[in-house]
Design a protein around this motif. Sequence first.
Motif, PDB file in Angstrom:
ATOM      1  N   GLY A  64       1.012  -1.250   0.385  1.00 45.49           N
ATOM      2  CA  GLY A  64      -0.063   0.063  -0.201  1.00 45.49           C
ATOM      3  C   GLY A  64       0.988   1.666  -0.002  1.00 45.49           C
ATOM      4  N   PHE A  65       1.957   1.349  -0.737  1.00 46.12           N
ATOM      5  CA  PHE A  65       2.870   2.612  -1.072  1.00 46.12           C
ATOM      6  C   PHE A  65       2.278   3.580  -1.298  1.00 46.12           C
ATOM      7  N   THR A  66       2.442   4.564  -0.908  1.00 49.60           N
ATOM      8  CA  THR A  66       1.537   5.711  -0.913  1.00 49.60           C
ATOM      9  C   THR A  66       2.668   7.312  -1.809  1.00 49.60           C
ATOM     10  N   ASP A  67       1.779   8.162  -2.914  1.00 44.74           N
ATOM     11  CA  ASP A  67       3.022   9.349  -3.050  1.00 44.74           C
ATOM     12  C   ASP A  67       3.604   9.632  -1.456  1.00 44.74           C
ATOM     13  N   ALA A  68       3.370   9.447  -0.568  1.00 42.21           N
ATOM     14  CA  ALA A  68       2.791  10.498   0.731  1.00 42.21           C
ATOM     15  C   ALA A  68       4.234  10.141   1.056  1.00 42.21           C
ATOM     16  N   ALA A  69       4.270   8.089   1.114  1.00 44.36           N
ATOM     17  CA  ALA A  69       5.290   7.383   1.198  1.00 44.36           C
ATOM     18  C   ALA A  69       6.308   6.804   1.474  1.00 44.36           C
ATOM     19  N   LEU A  70       6.180   6.857  -0.620  1.00 43.51           N
ATOM     20  CA  LEU A  70       6.817   7.242  -1.169  1.00 43.51           C
ATOM     21  C   LEU A  70       8.194   8.908  -0.712  1.00 43.51           C
ATOM     22  N   LYS A  71       7.841   9.615  -0.874  1.00 43.90           N
ATOM     23  CA  LYS A  71       8.435  10.600  -0.685  1.00 43.90           C
ATOM     24  C   LYS A  71       9.210  10.850   0.743  1.00 43.90           C
ATOM     25  N   GLU A  72       8.285  10.527   1.314  1.00 43.82           N
ATOM     26  CA  GLU A  72       9.044  10.131   2.962  1.00 43.82           C
ATOM     27  C   GLU A  72      10.259   9.202   3.418  1.00 43.82           C
ATOM     28  N   LEU A  73      10.024   7.790   2.589  1.00 45.67           N
ATOM     29  CA  LEU A  73      11.207   6.923   1.996  1.00 45.67           C
ATOM     30  C   LEU A  73      12.352   7.972   1.621  1.00 45.67           C
ATOM     31  N   ILE A  74      12.212   9.079   0.444  1.00 50.11           N
ATOM     32  CA  ILE A  74      13.113   9.290  -0.605  1.00 50.11           C
ATOM     33  C   ILE A  74      14.108  10.240   0.519  1.00 50.11           C
ATOM     34  N   HIS A  75      13.255  10.982   1.319  1.00 49.74           N
ATOM     35  CA  HIS A  75      13.721  12.835   1.911  1.00 49.74           C
ATOM     36  C   HIS A  75      14.953  10.725   3.919  1.00 49.74           C
ATOM     37  N   VAL A 118       0.863   5.842 -13.029  1.00 46.78           N
ATOM     38  CA  VAL A 118       1.866   6.631 -13.389  1.00 46.78           C
ATOM     39  C   VAL A 118       2.235   7.056 -15.428  1.00 46.78           C
ATOM     40  N   THR A 119       1.631   8.012 -15.074  1.00 47.57           N
ATOM     41  CA  THR A 119       2.059   7.942 -16.997  1.00 47.57           C
ATOM     42  C   THR A 119       3.082   7.995 -17.903  1.00 47.57           C
ATOM     43  N   GLU A 120       3.435   7.736 -18.875  1.00 43.08           N
ATOM     44  CA  GLU A 120       3.980   7.569 -19.551  1.00 43.08           C
ATOM     45  C   GLU A 120       5.181   9.123 -19.229  1.00 43.08           C
ATOM     46  N   ALA A 121       4.593  10.330 -20.121  1.00 43.23           N
ATOM     47  CA  ALA A 121       5.720  11.583 -19.815  1.00 43.23           C
ATOM     48  C   ALA A 121       6.281  11.733 -18.507  1.00 43.23           C
ATOM     49  N   VAL A 122       5.742  10.896 -17.134  1.00 43.73           N
ATOM     50  CA  VAL A 122       6.643  11.031 -16.195  1.00 43.73           C
ATOM     51  C   VAL A 122       7.710   9.605 -15.978  1.00 43.73           C
ATOM     52  N   VAL A 123       7.534   8.720 -17.149  1.00 44.28           N
ATOM     53  CA  VAL A 123       8.050   8.125 -16.808  1.00 44.28           C
ATOM     54  C   VAL A 123       9.371   7.371 -17.598  1.00 44.28           C
ATOM     55  N   LEU A 124       9.439   9.732 -19.004  1.00 48.86           N
ATOM     56  CA  LEU A 124      10.279   9.410 -19.553  1.00 48.86           C
ATOM     57  C   LEU A 124      10.982  10.587 -18.806  1.00 48.86           C
ATOM     58  N   GLN A 125      10.301  11.717 -18.513  1.00 53.33           N
ATOM     59  CA  GLN A 125      11.092  12.361 -17.343  1.00 53.33           C
ATOM     60  C   GLN A 125      11.674  11.833 -15.772  1.00 53.33           C
ATOM     61  N   LEU A 126      11.666  10.852 -15.800  1.00 56.24           N
ATOM     62  CA  LEU A 126      12.600   9.817 -14.769  1.00 56.24           C
ATOM     63  C   LEU A 126      13.577   9.070 -15.991  1.00 56.24           C
ATOM     64  N   LEU A 127      14.195   9.010 -16.829  1.00 57.93           N
ATOM     65  CA  LEU A 127      14.464   8.899 -17.296  1.00 57.93           C
ATOM     66  C   LEU A 127      15.581   9.251 -17.701  1.00 57.93           C
ATOM     67  N   THR A 176      11.835  -1.325  -9.517  1.00 59.28           N
ATOM     68  CA  THR A 176      10.966  -1.493 -10.374  1.00 59.28           C
ATOM     69  C   THR A 176       9.569  -1.454  -9.728  1.00 59.28           C
ATOM     70  N   LEU A 177       9.165  -0.768 -10.450  1.00 64.42           N
ATOM     71  CA  LEU A 177       7.053  -0.169  -9.740  1.00 64.42           C
ATOM     72  C   LEU A 177       6.325  -0.424 -10.783  1.00 64.42           C
ATOM     73  N   ASP A 196       1.548   9.774 -11.407  1.00 65.49           N
ATOM     74  CA  ASP A 196       2.827  10.676 -10.610  1.00 65.49           C
ATOM     75  C   ASP A 196       3.816  11.489  -9.651  1.00 65.49           C
ATOM     76  N   ILE A 197       3.146  12.139  -8.944  1.00 63.98           N
ATOM     77  CA  ILE A 197       2.896  13.083  -8.244  1.00 63.98           C
ATOM     78  C   ILE A 197       4.612  11.641  -7.226  1.00 63.98           C
ATOM     79  N   GLY A 198       4.399  10.917  -7.361  1.00 65.04           N
ATOM     80  CA  GLY A 198       5.484  10.195  -6.428  1.00 65.04           C
ATOM     81  C   GLY A 198       6.915   9.885  -7.344  1.00 65.04           C
ATOM     82  N   ILE A 199       6.303  10.346  -8.372  1.00 63.20           N
ATOM     83  CA  ILE A 199       7.810   9.653  -9.282  1.00 63.20           C
ATOM     84  C   ILE A 199       8.574  10.698  -9.781  1.00 63.20           C
TER      85      ILE A 199
END
Length: 152
Positions: free
Chosen positions: A63-74, A116-125, A109-110, A92-95
Motif C-alpha cells: 500500500g505504498f502511496t506518494d506520501a510514503a514514497l516521498k518520506e522514504l526518499i527523504h 503513472v503516466t508515460e510522460a512522467v516515466v520519460l522524465q524519470l529517464l 521496479t515499479l 506521477d507525483i511520487g515518481i
Amino acid sequence: MTGLTSMCFNSFTKPLYIPLLVQYFHKLTKIAVRSSSLSVSDILSLCRANPLLQEVYCCYRCGFTDAALKELIHACPHLHTLYLPYETDITDIGILALSEHCPQPRQLTLYNCDQVTEAVVLQLLQRCRKLTRLWVSSSSLSEETWTQLDSN
C-alpha cells in the motif's frame, strides 16, 4: 550485533520487533520485506532509523502511496535500488518526487503503478542518468516508447 547491514523480514517477523530494531540498528544498507505483517509505517520507521539505507525490497502489496514514497526518499539519501513490484497507490507525483530528490537511482521496479503516466516515466529517464534497470507497468508506456527503449 550493531554491525548488521542487511535484514530480511519474512512471515515470522512480528511488528512488535520494529521498535527494538529502530532503537538498536542504524547501519542497515539493505532491507527486504517479504511479510504482509509489516505496515508501510513499520518500513518507514526502519528507513528513518537507517540513513545509510541503499536498497529497499518490498515483496508484497504494502500500500505504498506518494506520501510514503516521498518520506522514504527523504529518509534515505543514498537509496539506489527500490523494488515495489506489487500494486501500489503511487502516482506521477511520487515518481516526480523520486526523480527530483533521489539523485542516484540505479534500479527501480515499479511494476504495478498503473497511475503513472508515460510522460512522467520519460522524465524519470531523463533526470536519473544512473538508471541501469527500470521495470514499470506496460500500461504506463505506449508501444512506440517500449520499442524506442528496447532499441537503446
